[in-house]
Motif scaffolding. Structure first.
Motif, PDB file in Angstrom:
ATOM      1  N   THR A 178       2.380   9.756  -1.805  1.00  0.00           N
ATOM      2  CA  THR A 178       3.597  10.105  -1.044  1.00  0.00           C
ATOM      3  C   THR A 178       4.268  10.980  -1.651  1.00  0.00           C
ATOM      4  N   GLN A 179       5.077  10.285  -2.922  1.00  0.00           N
ATOM      5  CA  GLN A 179       6.130  10.673  -3.498  1.00  0.00           C
ATOM      6  C   GLN A 179       5.600  12.070  -4.428  1.00  0.00           C
ATOM      7  N   LYS A 180       4.200  11.789  -4.957  1.00  0.00           N
ATOM      8  CA  LYS A 180       3.567  12.983  -5.627  1.00  0.00           C
ATOM      9  C   LYS A 180       3.742  14.534  -4.738  1.00  0.00           C
ATOM     10  N   GLU A 181       3.199  14.045  -3.540  1.00  0.00           N
ATOM     11  CA  GLU A 181       2.966  15.110  -2.715  1.00  0.00           C
ATOM     12  C   GLU A 181       4.179  15.763  -2.070  1.00  0.00           C
ATOM     13  N   GLY A 212      10.863   2.573  -4.612  1.00  0.00           N
ATOM     14  CA  GLY A 212      10.407   3.285  -3.427  1.00  0.00           C
ATOM     15  C   GLY A 212      10.496   4.615  -3.389  1.00  0.00           C
ATOM     16  N   VAL A 213       9.748   5.414  -2.349  1.00  0.00           N
ATOM     17  CA  VAL A 213       9.863   6.664  -2.470  1.00  0.00           C
ATOM     18  C   VAL A 213      11.139   7.325  -2.391  1.00  0.00           C
ATOM     19  N   GLN A 214      11.590   8.392  -3.029  1.00  0.00           N
ATOM     20  CA  GLN A 214      12.744   8.840  -3.012  1.00  0.00           C
ATOM     21  C   GLN A 214      12.876  10.478  -2.339  1.00  0.00           C
ATOM     22  N   ASN A 217      10.389  -1.683 -19.434  1.00  0.00           N
ATOM     23  CA  ASN A 217      11.271  -1.380 -18.404  1.00  0.00           C
ATOM     24  C   ASN A 217      11.387  -2.040 -17.081  1.00  0.00           C
ATOM     25  N   ASN A 218      10.643  -3.101 -17.108  1.00  0.00           N
ATOM     26  CA  ASN A 218      10.586  -4.154 -16.111  1.00  0.00           C
ATOM     27  C   ASN A 218      10.243  -3.467 -14.795  1.00  0.00           C
ATOM     28  N   VAL A 219       9.359  -2.874 -14.741  1.00  0.00           N
ATOM     29  CA  VAL A 219       8.990  -2.176 -13.434  1.00  0.00           C
ATOM     30  C   VAL A 219       8.224  -2.797 -12.460  1.00  0.00           C
ATOM     31  N   GLN A 220       8.538  -3.272 -11.278  1.00  0.00           N
ATOM     32  CA  GLN A 220       7.903  -4.370 -10.624  1.00  0.00           C
ATOM     33  C   GLN A 220       7.221  -3.727  -9.161  1.00  0.00           C
ATOM     34  N   SER A 221       7.590  -2.544  -9.199  1.00  0.00           N
ATOM     35  CA  SER A 221       7.143  -2.072  -7.723  1.00  0.00           C
ATOM     36  C   SER A 221       6.760  -0.764  -7.889  1.00  0.00           C
ATOM     37  N   TYR A 222       6.117  -0.045  -7.191  1.00  0.00           N
ATOM     38  CA  TYR A 222       5.834   1.520  -7.241  1.00  0.00           C
ATOM     39  C   TYR A 222       5.955   2.299  -5.790  1.00  0.00           C
ATOM     40  N   CYS A 250      -1.652   3.773  -5.605  1.00  0.00           N
ATOM     41  CA  CYS A 250      -0.514   3.127  -4.622  1.00  0.00           C
ATOM     42  C   CYS A 250      -0.232   4.353  -3.816  1.00  0.00           C
ATOM     43  N   PRO A 251      -0.499   4.092  -2.491  1.00  0.00           N
ATOM     44  CA  PRO A 251      -0.175   5.061  -1.379  1.00  0.00           C
ATOM     45  C   PRO A 251       1.180   5.801  -1.625  1.00  0.00           C
ATOM     46  N   HIS A 252       2.236   4.920  -1.793  1.00  0.00           N
ATOM     47  CA  HIS A 252       3.504   5.212  -1.660  1.00  0.00           C
ATOM     48  C   HIS A 252       3.747   6.338  -2.803  1.00  0.00           C
ATOM     49  N   CYS A 253       2.967   6.052  -4.026  1.00  0.00           N
ATOM     50  CA  CYS A 253       3.125   7.076  -5.269  1.00  0.00           C
ATOM     51  C   CYS A 253       2.598   8.301  -4.877  1.00  0.00           C
TER      52      CYS A 253
END
Length: 128
Positions: A63-66, A112-114, A95-100, A58-61
């Motif tokens: 981004t979040q990790k960076e 989404g990215v926080q 936990n019904n996680v449907q997006s990353y 996941c590219p958004h993940c």
């Protein structure tokens, strides 16, 4: 020693001194080295059971990790893709996680990215 050698040595000393004395000061929580402020922040996130759910592809993940830089190891992260390292897809389903990425903090989902500031506001963890 020749005059050229002495002049070169003095010039080097002046240049090095100038660099050391007038190097830009870095403020906030971005630094040229390891950022212990973010270590404290991620420790606080963990203490508040802030968990990031994501997938290795996941590219958004990414981004979040960076955003956490060298302090990423302090973030509680659950890999949702069964092909990922240390995957726990069953927790993602429970936990019904449907997006990353998805953060779950005190039972509330944030998709989404926080921003670090948003995570700070949600948890009360200081970025200072």
């Amino acid at each position: 020693m020749s005059k050229k050698t002495i002049l070169l040595a003095v010039s080097l000393i002046v240049i090095i001194s100038g660099v050391l004395l007038f190097k830009p000061q870095v403020s906030g929580f971005i630094s040229l080295g390891h950022d212990y402020t973010l270590d404290n922040f991620t420790e606080c996130l963990a203490e508040n059971n802030a968990i990031m759910y994501g997938a290795y592809w996941c590219p958004h993940c990414t981004t979040q990790k960076e955003m956490f830089g060298d302090s990423l190891s302090g973030v509680l992260y659950i890999e949702c893709d069964s092909k990922g390292k240390n995957a726990k897809p069953e927790l993602c389903r429970q936990n019904n996680v449907q997006s990353y990425p998805t953060w779950i903090i005190s039972g509330t989902k944030y998709s989404g990215v926080q921003s670090l500031q948003d995570l700070s506001d949600i948890t009360g963890c200081s970025l200072e």
